[in-house]
Enzyme design. Structure first.
Site, PDB file in Angstrom:
ATOM      1  N   ASN A 111       0.677  -1.344  -0.014  1.00  0.00           N
ATOM      2  CA  ASN A 111       0.022   0.044   0.027  1.00  0.00           C
ATOM      3  C   ASN A 111       1.012   1.130   0.033  1.00  0.00           C
ATOM      4  OD1 ASN A 111      -2.212  -1.591   0.005  1.00  0.00           O
ATOM      5  ND2 ASN A 111      -2.646  -1.356   2.187  1.00  0.00           N
ATOM      6  N   HIS A 157     -17.598  36.215 -30.381  1.00  0.00           N
ATOM      7  CA  HIS A 157     -18.639  35.559 -30.950  1.00  0.00           C
ATOM      8  C   HIS A 157     -18.367  35.009 -32.219  1.00  0.00           C
ATOM      9  CE1 HIS A 157     -21.243  37.555 -27.861  1.00  0.00           C
ATOM     10  NE2 HIS A 157     -20.431  38.485 -28.206  1.00  0.00           N
ATOM     11  N   SER A 278      -7.486  13.007 -48.605  1.00  0.00           N
ATOM     12  CA  SER A 278      -8.555  12.210 -48.960  1.00  0.00           C
ATOM     13  C   SER A 278      -8.661  11.084 -49.789  1.00  0.00           C
ATOM     14  CB  SER A 278      -9.830  13.057 -48.934  1.00  0.00           C
ATOM     15  OG  SER A 278     -10.811  12.361 -49.690  1.00  0.00           O
ATOM     16  N   LYS A 284      -8.578  17.603 -51.342  1.00  0.00           N
ATOM     17  CA  LYS A 284      -8.539  17.940 -49.741  1.00  0.00           C
ATOM     18  C   LYS A 284      -7.072  17.924 -49.204  1.00  0.00           C
ATOM     19  CE  LYS A 284     -11.709  17.529 -47.060  1.00  0.00           C
ATOM     20  NZ  LYS A 284     -13.089  16.801 -46.592  1.00  0.00           N
ATOM     21  N   GLU A 291      -7.244  18.125 -35.377  1.00  0.00           N
ATOM     22  CA  GLU A 291      -8.320  17.566 -35.001  1.00  0.00           C
ATOM     23  C   GLU A 291      -8.028  16.441 -33.826  1.00  0.00           C
ATOM     24  OE1 GLU A 291     -11.074  16.506 -38.514  1.00  0.00           O
ATOM     25  OE2 GLU A 291      -9.220  17.229 -39.561  1.00  0.00           O
TER      26      GLU A 291
HETATM   27  N1  ARG Z   1      -1.567  -3.461  -7.523  1.00  0.00           N
HETATM   28  C1  ARG Z   1      -2.080  -2.850  -6.167  1.00  0.00           C
HETATM   29  C2  ARG Z   1      -2.771  -1.497  -6.706  1.00  0.00           C
HETATM   30  O1  ARG Z   1      -2.260  -1.022  -7.767  1.00  0.00           O
HETATM   31  C3  ARG Z   1      -1.002  -2.627  -5.342  1.00  0.00           C
HETATM   32  C4  ARG Z   1      -1.387  -2.539  -3.763  1.00  0.00           C
HETATM   33  C5  ARG Z   1      -2.092  -3.837  -3.380  1.00  0.00           C
HETATM   34  N2  ARG Z   1      -2.519  -3.664  -1.963  1.00  0.00           N
HETATM   35  C6  ARG Z   1      -3.269  -4.718  -1.631  1.00  0.00           C
HETATM   36  N3  ARG Z   1      -3.396  -4.312  -0.068  1.00  0.00           N
HETATM   37  N4  ARG Z   1      -3.813  -5.549  -2.023  1.00  0.00           N
HETATM   38  O2  ARG Z   1      -3.341  -0.618  -5.930  1.00  0.00           O
END
Ligand code: ARG
Length: 466
Positions: A111, A157, A278, A284, A291
């Site tokens: 995490n 405008h 085109s 063209k 675009e």
């Molecule tokens: N692949 C996960 C993500 O992108 C990484 C974190 C995963 N954490 C967990 N508690 N499973 O978020």
């Protein structure tokens, strides 16, 4: 087989469809270099703090360098069964180093790892975008300097309003891009705190040194709240907001290029480098690149909207929903980068048709305001009366299908007898733009000053980064 990273309490492996929905390696492989940078800083800190043995740390460091080398050389095999970049790297590290590799994940979680990797990636990307935007500003300011005195119609405008210079028009985008860069810079400043060491959500009981890893990774300081660190993605949202605004700026300019290059406007031509033909209509020449810049803006805005929606219902801290933060962001920032590059190419390629621009600048009674202003200045008329008198003169000229300056003095005096021959001093598009000397106005001298000031600033920045 159960997962070798976390399979302790698992008996079997995942269902095939589970593996498919769960894996992020198909896109987060892009974090490889950031992931390894983060691990190198983490392992150095663990050793320094005496949390792991120096020998183990040295082996892990060497192993990580090898993994980096394998990834760069393209010999690394990414595995979907290993879910994401974090576990792919760690698993290969275990092959190389043996059981000591398992010590790397002390006082860390995926995490905080993914929060770190993403911050590093966004920071790197902002730096590249900033350079690209600066290059586009430079291309615009250089052309503006060349065309500080080239007259074109200014519109409101999309109706001819008052004459401006082509240089002034280009410099408008230099200002917008300057603010875009400012917004990316603000996002960068706020994101530059290191989440590493927040672990899963609550911090860790190991005596880690977060200042040390923050410094090693080029952050200003560690983040202050572990829950916030692993669950916030506002650094991505801010960056995508900045990207969306910038893409909108580019899109407006792209739209103008599309308009200018129609035979109906005929203000500018793009060369074969930035147009296509085109398959059926031989005459063209289509402004596809412009675009597409206009079109790609949709994805950039979409990525911002998408991530806002992903985040809005998530309780603290991490939820797997957050894995959805990456693909849209990668796509959006890569698209913006491509758009900036294409716009830079088009700005350098564009050939204005100065004659047509000037003729158009004079049509549609675009100098009517100059006449009204003269009535105020020379005859001391209240502006509202001057507006009325000018309106009658415009109606008279329109009736005869002639330009304002083609009305004779006698004709003008028939509307207001105080008008003198001096009025002709202000009637003409060149005279009109030259007179707009108020700060920020379109007068060629102003445009030159602004363009030079930006080019100087850009040169200073370029020298600073080299
Ligand atoms: N692949 C996960 C993500 O992108 C990484 C974190 C995963 N954490 C967990 N508690 N499973 O978020």
């Amino acid at each position: 087989m159960s997962n070798k990273m976390w399979g302790g309490r698992f008996v079997s492996g995942p269902d095939a469809i589970m593996e498919e929905i769960n894996a992020s390696i198909g896109f987060d492989y892009k974090f490889a270099s950031q992931d390894i940078r983060g691990s190198l800083a983490h392992v150095a800190m663990l050793a320094e703090q005496g949390i792991i043995e120096r020998e183990a740390a040295a082996a892990i460091t060497k192993g990580l360098e090898q993994v980096r080398h394998e990834i760069e050389a393209g010999t690394f095999t990414f595995s979907r069964a290993l879910e994401d970049i974090h576990m792919n790297v760690e698993s290969r590290l275990a092959d190389i180093v043996g059981p000591d590799a398992g010590r790397l994940h002390t006082a860390r979680s995926r995490n905080d790892q993914v929060a770190l990797d993403f911050r590093l990636w966004v920071r790197d990307t902002i730096d590249t975008l900033d350079e690209q935007l600066r290059e586009l500003q430079k291309a615009l300011a250089e052309r503006a300097l060349d065309h500080a005195g080239s007259v074109m119609p200014g519109f409101t405008h999309l109706q001819s309003a008052q004459p401006v210079t082509f240089g002034h028009h280009l410099m408008a985008y230099v200002e917008m891009l300057g603010r875009d860069r400012g917004r990316f810079g603000d996002a960068r400043r706020r994101l530059n705190e290191c989440p590493l060491g927040s672990a899963a959500l609550a911090g860790t009981s190991f005596p880690i040194n977060r200042e040390m890893t923050a410094k090693a990774l080029g952050f200003d300081r560690p983040t202050a709240n572990s829950l916030d660190s692993v669950s916030d993605r506002d650094f991505v949202l801010e960056t995508l907001s900045a990207a969306a605004i910038s893409a909108v700026h580019l899109s407006r300019f792209a739209e103008e290029i599309v308009l200018w290059s129609t035979p109906q406007f005929g203000f500018a031509n793009l060369s074969d480098k930035f147009t296509t033909g085109s398959s059926i209509m031989p005459q063209k020449r289509n402004p596809d690149a412009a675009e597409l810049v206009r079109g790609k803006t949709g994805r950039v805005i979409g990525a911002l909207t998408g991530l806002l929606i992903v985040m809005k219902g998530l309780p603290l801290a991490y939820s797997k929903d957050m894995q959805e933060d990456k693909e849209g962001t990668f796509d959006a920032l890569q698209s913006l980068s491509l758009c900036v590059a294409a716009m830079t190419g088009m700005v350098r390629d564009l050939v204005p048709d100065l004659k047509k621009m000037k003729a158009a600048a004079g049509s549609g009674y675009a100098i009517a305001t100059d006449l009204a202003d003269w009535l105020v200045r020379a005859l001391n008329m209240p502006f509202r009366d001057a507006h009325h008198v000018t309106g009658r003169l415009v109606a008279m000229a329109a009736d005869r299908k002639i330009a304002l300056e083609k009305l004779s003095l006698a004709d003008m005096q028939s509307v207001d007898q105080r008008i003198t021959a001096e009025v002709h001093d202000v009637l003409g598009v060149d005279k009109s733009v030259k007179s707009r000397v108020s700060y920020g106005g379109t007068a060629p001298a102003n445009v030159r000053t602004q363009a030079r000031a930006w080019l100087k600033k850009i040169a200073r920045e370029e020298a600073g980064t080299k």
